[in-house]
Design a protein around this motif. Sequence first.
Motif, short mmCIF file in Angstrom:
data_model
loop_
_atom_site.label_atom_id
_atom_site.label_comp_id
_atom_site.label_asym_id
_atom_site.label_seq_id
_atom_site.Cartn_x
_atom_site.Cartn_y
_atom_site.Cartn_z
N SER A 1 0.84 -1.21 0.00
CA SER A 1 0.00 0.00 0.00
C SER A 1 0.87 1.25 0.00
CB SER A 1 -0.95 -0.01 1.20
OG SER A 1 -0.21 -0.16 2.39
N ALA A 2 2.14 1.09 0.33
CA ALA A 2 3.08 2.22 0.31
C ALA A 2 3.60 2.43 -1.12
CB ALA A 2 4.24 1.94 1.25
N PRO A 3 4.00 3.64 -1.46
CA PRO A 3 4.57 3.87 -2.79
C PRO A 3 5.81 3.00 -3.01
CG PRO A 3 4.10 5.95 -1.69
CD PRO A 3 3.90 4.86 -0.67
N GLY A 4 5.95 2.51 -4.24
CA GLY A 4 7.09 1.66 -4.57
C GLY A 4 7.70 2.05 -5.90
N SER A 5 8.64 1.24 -6.38
CA SER A 5 9.35 1.55 -7.62
C SER A 5 8.46 1.38 -8.85
CB SER A 5 10.59 0.67 -7.74
OG SER A 5 10.22 -0.69 -7.82
N VAL B 1 -7.34 -12.98 -20.99
CA VAL B 1 -6.51 -12.66 -19.82
C VAL B 1 -7.37 -12.02 -18.74
CG1 VAL B 1 -4.35 -12.38 -21.10
CG2 VAL B 1 -5.82 -10.40 -20.71
N SER B 2 -6.87 -12.13 -17.52
CA SER B 2 -7.45 -11.42 -16.38
C SER B 2 -6.29 -11.06 -15.47
CB SER B 2 -8.48 -12.29 -15.65
OG SER B 2 -7.89 -13.48 -15.18
N THR B 3 -6.58 -10.20 -14.50
CA THR B 3 -5.55 -9.82 -13.53
C THR B 3 -6.13 -9.90 -12.13
OG1 THR B 3 -6.12 -7.46 -13.64
CG2 THR B 3 -4.39 -8.25 -15.14
N HIS B 4 -5.23 -10.03 -11.19
CA HIS B 4 -5.61 -10.07 -9.77
C HIS B 4 -4.51 -9.38 -9.00
CE1 HIS B 4 -7.52 -11.64 -6.15
NE2 HIS B 4 -6.34 -12.09 -5.75
N THR B 5 -4.84 -8.26 -8.37
CA THR B 5 -3.87 -7.51 -7.58
C THR B 5 -4.08 -7.81 -6.11
OG1 THR B 5 -3.78 -5.72 -9.19
CG2 THR B 5 -3.05 -5.20 -6.96
N ILE B 6 -2.99 -8.10 -5.43
CA ILE B 6 -3.00 -8.35 -4.00
C ILE B 6 -2.26 -7.21 -3.33
CG2 ILE B 6 -2.25 -9.90 -2.14
CD1 ILE B 6 -2.23 -12.13 -4.38
N VAL B 7 -2.91 -6.53 -2.40
CA VAL B 7 -2.28 -5.46 -1.64
C VAL B 7 -1.90 -6.04 -0.28
CG1 VAL B 7 -2.51 -3.15 -0.68
CG2 VAL B 7 -3.67 -3.73 -2.84
N SER B 8 -0.60 -6.00 0.00
CA SER B 8 -0.08 -6.60 1.22
C SER B 8 0.72 -5.58 2.02
CB SER B 8 0.83 -7.78 0.85
OG SER B 8 1.50 -8.27 1.99
N PRO B 9 0.59 -5.60 3.35
CA PRO B 9 1.41 -4.68 4.15
C PRO B 9 2.89 -5.05 4.09
CG PRO B 9 0.05 -6.08 5.57
CD PRO B 9 -0.35 -6.36 4.15
N ASP B 10 3.19 -6.32 3.84
CA ASP B 10 4.58 -6.77 3.73
C ASP B 10 4.68 -7.81 2.62
OD1 ASP B 10 7.20 -7.58 4.03
OD2 ASP B 10 7.07 -7.88 6.20
N PRO B 11 4.77 -7.37 1.36
CA PRO B 11 4.75 -8.30 0.23
C PRO B 11 5.83 -9.38 0.28
CG PRO B 11 4.50 -6.06 -0.55
CD PRO B 11 4.83 -5.98 0.92
N ILE B 12 6.98 -9.06 0.81
CA ILE B 12 8.06 -10.06 0.85
C ILE B 12 7.73 -11.17 1.84
CG2 ILE B 12 10.50 -10.43 1.43
CD1 ILE B 12 10.99 -7.56 0.34
N ALA B 13 7.30 -10.80 3.02
CA ALA B 13 7.00 -11.81 4.05
C ALA B 13 5.73 -12.59 3.73
CB ALA B 13 6.86 -11.14 5.41
N ASP B 14 4.76 -11.94 3.09
CA ASP B 14 3.46 -12.56 2.86
C ASP B 14 3.31 -13.23 1.50
OD1 ASP B 14 2.77 -11.53 5.35
OD2 ASP B 14 1.79 -9.76 4.51
N LEU B 15 4.33 -13.14 0.65
CA LEU B 15 4.19 -13.56 -0.75
C LEU B 15 3.66 -14.98 -0.91
CD1 LEU B 15 4.53 -12.78 -3.71
CD2 LEU B 15 6.84 -13.71 -3.58
#
Length: 141
Positions: free
Chosen positions: A43-47, A74-88
């Motif tokens: 949810s934070a700004p990223g690269s 095609v379809s897409t699915h976005t997952i918003v995670s507070p910690d994408p690395i830990a929760d991947l």
Amino acid sequence: MYSKIMVPIDLAHIQLIEPTLQTVADLARHYDAEVCYVGVTSSAPGSVARTPQEFSQKLEAFAQERAKVHGQPVSTHTIVSPDPIADLDDDLIQAIKDVGADLVVMPTHPPKHIDVIMPSHGGKVATHTDVSVFLVRPTKG
């Protein structure tokens, strides 16, 4: 055999996953399957994007470009995670259920000794779901 192929996408490293994208295109054409591109963002700004909405737009644009390559829906699915690395891993396992995928195609790295302590994402996804998981190694050279 397969009707919906899920592909985890890292929009910051598209060039590194090109072998995976080519494999997905081939499988989608062969099985006449839909391809669902899944991206995990913070949810934070990223690269890649400043907001989850901007990330979703970029993921959708990417999916539409890839549809021109393989010609499948095609379809897409976005997952918003507070910690994408830990929760991947957990996020990807949940996404398989959420999108109704029956095959996951994802990039992986060559085996390393550190994998004993920190297993690969693909390995965890494969052992914690009942769908087939196809891991694509990077090309040599």
